[in-house]
Design a protein around this motif. Structure first.
Motif, PDB file in Angstrom:
ATOM      1  N   PRO A  43       0.833  -1.202   0.000  1.00 25.50           N
ATOM      2  CA  PRO A  43       0.000   0.000   0.000  1.00 25.50           C
ATOM      3  C   PRO A  43       0.872   1.258   0.000  1.00 25.50           C
ATOM      4  N   SER A  44       0.278   2.412  -0.295  1.00 26.63           N
ATOM      5  CA  SER A  44       1.098   3.620  -0.312  1.00 26.63           C
ATOM      6  C   SER A  44       1.603   3.935   1.095  1.00 26.63           C
ATOM      7  N   ASN A  45       2.721   4.646   1.150  1.00 30.34           N
ATOM      8  CA  ASN A  45       3.390   4.971   2.409  1.00 30.34           C
ATOM      9  C   ASN A  45       3.847   3.738   3.192  1.00 30.34           C
ATOM     10  N   SER A  46       4.227   2.691   2.486  1.00 28.96           N
ATOM     11  CA  SER A  46       4.754   1.509   3.175  1.00 28.96           C
ATOM     12  C   SER A  46       6.266   1.536   3.268  1.00 28.96           C
ATOM     13  N   TYR A 225       4.635  -3.819   4.130  1.00 30.50           N
ATOM     14  CA  TYR A 225       3.449  -3.345   4.823  1.00 30.50           C
ATOM     15  C   TYR A 225       3.905  -2.560   6.048  1.00 30.50           C
ATOM     16  N   CYS A 226       3.635  -1.277   6.061  1.00 24.70           N
ATOM     17  CA  CYS A 226       4.031  -0.412   7.175  1.00 24.70           C
ATOM     18  C   CYS A 226       5.509  -0.570   7.528  1.00 24.70           C
ATOM     19  N   LEU A 255      -6.922  -5.291   1.058  1.00 28.56           N
ATOM     20  CA  LEU A 255      -6.117  -4.438   1.929  1.00 28.56           C
ATOM     21  C   LEU A 255      -5.406  -3.390   1.075  1.00 28.56           C
ATOM     22  N   GLY A 256      -5.361  -2.177   1.588  1.00 28.52           N
ATOM     23  CA  GLY A 256      -4.536  -1.149   0.948  1.00 28.52           C
ATOM     24  C   GLY A 256      -5.147  -0.494  -0.262  1.00 28.52           C
TER      25      GLY A 256
ATOM     26  N   LEU B 184      -1.092   8.577   4.953  1.00 31.13           N
ATOM     27  CA  LEU B 184      -0.923   7.619   6.045  1.00 31.13           C
ATOM     28  C   LEU B 184      -0.493   6.251   5.528  1.00 31.13           C
ATOM     29  N   ASP B 185       0.125   5.468   6.405  1.00 29.69           N
ATOM     30  CA  ASP B 185       0.456   4.107   5.996  1.00 29.69           C
ATOM     31  C   ASP B 185      -0.771   3.217   6.215  1.00 29.69           C
ATOM     32  N   ALA B 186      -0.621   1.937   5.895  1.00 30.94           N
ATOM     33  CA  ALA B 186      -1.791   1.063   5.856  1.00 30.94           C
ATOM     34  C   ALA B 186      -2.498   0.973   7.211  1.00 30.94           C
ATOM     35  N   LYS B 187      -1.715   0.915   8.288  1.00 30.06           N
ATOM     36  CA  LYS B 187      -2.345   0.816   9.612  1.00 30.06           C
ATOM     37  C   LYS B 187      -3.126   2.079   9.942  1.00 30.06           C
ATOM     38  N   LEU B 190      -6.372   2.161   8.014  1.00 32.50           N
ATOM     39  CA  LEU B 190      -7.423   1.326   8.601  1.00 32.50           C
ATOM     40  C   LEU B 190      -8.029   1.994   9.831  1.00 32.50           C
TER      41      LEU B 190
END
Lengths: 256, 257, 244
Positions: A43-46, A225-226, A255-256, B184-187, B190
C-alpha cells in the motif's frame, strides 16, 4: 531451491531506516537476483520508495535520514567509506514516477549521462544515443526531432526517454519507482513490455502499488506493509499461495 | 424507509476553471448519515465537486459556477448565506493532516472560539468539550496526558484524527474528506476508516479517494465520475459488482480482477 | 530554447548594460564638474568622487552575495547553525529600508568631512564600502537562495541518479534553471544600491554647500538617479513574472 543460474547481485541485510524519529523501514533482509525483475509491492506509504532510494544512495541528500544495516552490491558494502556515491549511482540507475526530462534537447538528455562520465567524441555519443533510444523503442519516433525539446513528446514517450537516459550510462541495476504512475492506460503496456525485455541485460527492481502489474512483469516479489517486509519470494508463489494473511488480503484487493 | 433524507442535492451543476469545464451537469443527492465515496481517474472532477459543497472552490480565482446546490435544504449560493456558518456546518478534512501549530487542546477549541463570543467558555466546559471530541475519535486515552503538546509533533495518524476531532465541537452535519488517508500508511488508513464507520450516522461523510479498496471497505454509497460527468451513483457493492455503465466497469476492472 | 526565455534574458541583460552605462556617464560627469568646485581643504575629496567606487563595490558585493548564497543553499543543511545565523541576519538586513543605510552613511560621512580636516578620509572610505556591502549583499543572498530553491528536487535527483557529482548537478542543471532568478535578484540589489546612491549624493552634497549644490545641477542628477532606480525596479518586476 538452489539452482546454478541464480546469482545474487544485491543483498539487503537487516535494514532499518528513519526520517527523524519516524521509523520507515523495519529490519528488512532480502536478495536481488541478477538479470531478474524484482517487484516491491505494498500500500502507499509503506516505505517502498525509501527502500529503493537507499539502494542507490539517493537518500544521502535527505535531511534527517539515517539507517542501520548493510547493503551489499556484488559483495561490497555500498556505504563503505571508500565507496564513491556517484559511482554507485552510475551502476544502479533509477527511473522515477514522474518523467522529468532535462531542459535540453532529446539528444542531449540521453547524452547527459555518458557526457558526465567522460565520453565526449560525437561519434561515440551518437552511437550511445541511438542504441539507447532503440532499446526503448523510441528511435523511430524521435529520430527526426532529436534536437527538439522533450516537451513535445507525450508523457509516455517522455518516460521512455527517461529510461533511455538511464540506460545510456550502462548500469548493472535499474530501479523503477512506479514508472507508470503518471501514464495513461495506453502507455502502460509499452513500459511493461520494455521492462520484461530489459531483463535480458539488466537487473531490474520494480516498485509499484498495482498488484496486477507486479504479477505481470516480475519474477520475484516482496510485499511491504508499514515498513516491514512481510513476504518475499517468487512472484507466482506470492500471488497464488501467499503465506501471510496480510499478503493474501493485499493481493486479493482487500487491503490497501 | 419510504422517504429518504438527503443532506446535499445539486441540480445541473456546471463549473469552469477559466475556459476549462471541470463539472458538467452534475445532479447528485447525498444520503444523510451515510458514507458516500467519490471515485474516478485523476482530473475527473471529484475533488472539485467536493469543494463545491462548502464553497472553498471560490477561493481560487477564475472559477465560474452555474446550477443549484442545496445543503440541508438551503441553496448555498443564496445571497443571505454566511460562509463561516456554511463551513461550520460542512466541515472538511484534507489530504495532509493540517493541525495548527498550537497545543492539542487549543486545536480542538479553535473552531469553537472563533464562532463564539470572547471568554464565553468556562474552563470546565472547554475541558469537557475537548474530552468528548477526543473520545469520539478514539484519541482520548492516547492523548489525555499530552493535551499541552504541540499538535504538529504527533504521529501522522493521530494528527489526521485530531483534524477530524476539531470539527466535532462545532456540531457539523456533513464532513467532507479529500483523500484523507493518502499521507498515512496502511495501519493508519485502517484506523481512520474504522473511525469513519463509527461516526457515520451522526454525521454525513463524503470522501474522495483514489483507493478503490478503501471506497469498497468504508462507503455505503459510491459515485463514479469521469471527465467532469457523474457516470454512476449507486450502492457501493452494486457499483463494484454489477456496474451499469461500461466506463464504470472499465475503471473498476482495471485495478480489480 | 523557448522564445519567452530569450526575450526575458535579453531584457535583463539590456537593462543591466543600460544601467551600467548610465551609472558610468553620471560618475564621469559628476566627478569632473564637482571636482572643480572649491572646497575647504584641497586634499579632501569631493563627495561625488566617491561614486566612482560604487560600481566596483556593488559588483563585488553582488558576486560575494551570489557566492555566499550558493554556499549556504547547496553546501550546508538547513539545520546548520551557521546557515541559520546568516539567514536570520540576512532577513533583518533586507528588511531595513535603503534610506536608513543612506542616512547612516551620511551621518558618518558628513561628521567626518566637516568635523576634521582630511584625516577622516580613511575611516570614511571604509564606512562607505561597508555600507554598500551591507546594503547589497543581503538582498542578493536572499534572491539567489530563492532562485536555487525554486529548482525542483526531482530534477536534481534525476541527474544524481545518472551518476552526476554535486558540482555537475549544480553547473549543468541547477544554475541554468536558476539563472533568470539570480539575474533578477542582482538587478534588484543594483536598484537598491542606486536608490541609496541617490540619497547619499543628494543629502551629503547638501551637507557641504547648499546653494552651490543645487545650482550646479546636482539636484537634477539626484532626481535622475532616483528615476533610474524606479525604472530598474519596474524591469525587475517584469523579470519576476517570468515563470522560470
Amino acid at each position: 531451491m538452489k539452482s546454478e543460474k541464480k546469482q545474487s547481485i544485491l543483498s539487503i541485510r537487516k535494514l532499518n531506516a528513519w526520517y527523524g524519529d519516524r521509523q520507515i523501514l523495519i529490519n528488512l533482509s532480502f536478495e536481488v537476483q541478477r538479470r531478474q525483475v524484482t517487484a516491491l509491492i505494498g500500500p502507499s506509504n509503506s516505505g517502498k520508495s525509501t527502500l529503493v532510494r537507499c539502494l542507490n544512495r539517493l537518500n544521502d541528500f535527505t535531511l534527517n535520514f539515517r539507517f542501520t544495516g548493510e547493503i551489499l552490491f556484488k559483495g561490497r558494502d555500498l556505504y563503505a567509506s571508500m565507496v564513491d556515491a556517484t559511482e554507485v549511482r552510475m551502476q544502479i540507475g533509477m527511473v522515477f514516477r514522474k518523467p522529468i526530462p532535462f531542459r535540453c534537447s532529446i539528444y542531449e538528455n540521453v547524452a547527459y549521462g555518458p557526457r558526465i562520465s567522460g565520453v565526449n567524441t560525437s561519434v561515440r555519443l551518437d552511437a550511445i544515443v541511438e542504441k539507447s533510444l532503440r532499446r526503448v523503442g523510441l528511435w523511430d519516433e524521435v529520430e527526426p526531432i532529436l534536437d527538439g525539446t522533450p516537451d513535445e513528446l507525450s508523457i509516455g514517450q517522455q518516460q521512455r526517454l527517461c529510461i533511455a537516459r538511464a540506460l545510456a550510462v550502462e548500469p548493472d541495476i535499474l530501479i523503477f519507482d512506479e514508472p507508470c504512475g503518471e501514464l495513461d492506460p495506453m502507455e502502460t503496456p509499452k513500459v511493461e513490455a520494455l521492462v520484461r525485455n530489459l531483463k535480458a541485460d539488466y537487473t531490474l527492481i520494480f516498485v509499484t502499488n498495482k498488484r496486477r502489474q507486479a504479477a505481470r512483469v516480475s519474477d520475484f516479489a516482496g510485499f511491504l506493509y508499514c515498513g516491514e517486509l512481510i513476504e518475499f519470494g517468487a512472484t507466482e508463489k506470492l500471488f497464488t499461495n501467499p503465506q501471510d494473511i496480510r499478503t493474501e488480503q493485499y493481493v486479493t484487493g482487500k487491503l490497501g | 424507509m419510504a422517504a429518504k433524507n438527503y443532506n446535499i442535492e445539486t441540480e445541473n451543476l456546471n463549473l469552469w476553471y477559466g475556459d476549462f469545464q471541470a463539472l458538467i451537469d452534475v445532479n447528485v443527492k447525498i444520503l444523510a448519515g451515510e458514507i458516500t465515496s467519490l471515485i474516478g481517474p485523476s482530473g475527473c472532477g471529484k475533488s472539485t465537486l467536493l469543494r463545491c459543497f462548502n464553497r472553498v472552490n471560490e477561493r481560487y480565482g477564475n472559477v465560474t459556477t452555474k446550477g443549484k446546490i442545496q445543503v440541508l435544504g438551503k441553496n448555498i449560493y443564496d445571497a443571505d448565506v454566511s460562509l463561516p456558518e456554511l463551513r461550520k456546518t460542512v466541515g472538511m478534512v484534507f489530504q495532509r493532516p493540517n493541525p495548527l501549530p498550537i497545543s492539542v487542546y487549543e486545536n480542538i477549541l479553535f473552531g469553537l472560539r472563533i464562532h463564539s463570543p470572547l471568554r464565553s467558555l468556562t474552563r470546565a466546559e472547554s475541558d469537557a468539550i475537548v474530552e468528548e471530541a477526543l473520545t469520539s475519535v478514539f484519541l482520548w486515552d492516547a492523548l489525555k496526558d499530552k493535551l499541552k503538546v504541540r499538535a504538529t509533533s504527533l504521529q501522522l495518524e493521530q494528527q489526521q484524527k485530531l483534524c477530524i476531532a476539531r470539527l466535532l465541537p462545532l456540531k457539523p452535519q456533513i464532513i467532507l474528506m479529500d483523500e484523507p488517508c493518502s499521507a498515512l500508511d496502511a495501519k493508519g488508513t485502517l484506523a481512520v476508516e474504522e473511525l469513519m464507520s463509527y461516526l457515520a450516522g451522526t454525521y454525513t461523510f463524503l470522501i474522495v479517494t483514489h483507493n478503490m479498496a478503501q471506497a469498497r471497505r468504508v462507503s455505503s454509497e459510491c459515485i463514479f465520475m469521469f471527465l467532469g460527468e457523474l457516470i454512476e451513483h449507486r450502492n457501493t457493492q452494486a457499483l463494484f459488482e454489477t456496474p451499469h455503465n461500461s466506463k464504470t466497469a472499465d475503471y473498476v476492472q482495471m485495478r480489480y480482477a | 530554447m523557448d522564445k519567452s526565455k530569450i526575450v526575458f534574458h535579453s531584457i535583463a541583460l539590456i537593462t543591466l548594460v543600460v544601467v551600467f552605462l548610465f551609472f558610468w556617464y553620471l560618475i564621469e560627469n559628476t566627478h569632473t564638474e564637482i571636482g572643480q568646485q572649491p572646497t575647504a581643504n584641497s586634499q579632501q575629496p569631493t563627495a561625488d568622487s566617491h561614486l566612482y567606487l560604487l560600481l566596483p563595490i556593488s559588483l563585488l558585493a553582488i558576486l560575494l552575495g551570489v557566492a555566499c548564497a550558493f554556499y549556504l543553499e547547496e553546501r550546508l543543511p538547513p539545520t546548520n547553525w551557521f546557515r541559520r545565523l546568516i539567514e536570520s541576519e540576512v532577513a533583518i538586513f533586507t528588511g531595513i529600508p535603503s534610506l536608513l543605510y543612506g542616512l547612516l552613511a551620511v551621518e558618518i560621512f558628513v561628521s567626518y568631512t566637516l568635523g576634521s580636516s582630511g584625516q577622516g578620509w580613511g575611516v570614511l572610505f571604509y564606512a562607505e564600502v561597508l555600507t554598500f556591502i551591507v546594503l547589497v549583499m543581503p538582498l542578493t543572498i536572499r534572491t539567489t537562495q530563492a532562485a536555487l530553491r525554486s529548482v525542483a528536487t526531482p530534477i536534481r535527483e534525476s541527474a544524481y541518479a545518472l551518476g552526476a557529482s554535486q558540482w555537475q548537478v549544480l553547473s549543468n542543471q541547477v544554475v541554468p534553471l536558476a539563472f533568470p532568478g539570480i539575474l533578477a535578484g542582482c538587478c534588484r540589489a543594483m536598484s537598491r544600491a542606486l536608490a541609496a546612491a541617490a540619497l547619499l549624493m543628494g543629502i551629503h552634497t547638501w551637507g557641504y554647500t547648499h546653494e552651490t549644490a543645487i545650482s550646479a545641477g546636482i539636484h537634477s542628477r539626484y532626481v535622475l538617479l532616483l528615476v533610474a532606480a524606479l525604472l530598474f525596479s519596474t524591469f525587475f518586476s517584469f523579470l519576476k513574472e517570468n515563470p522560470t
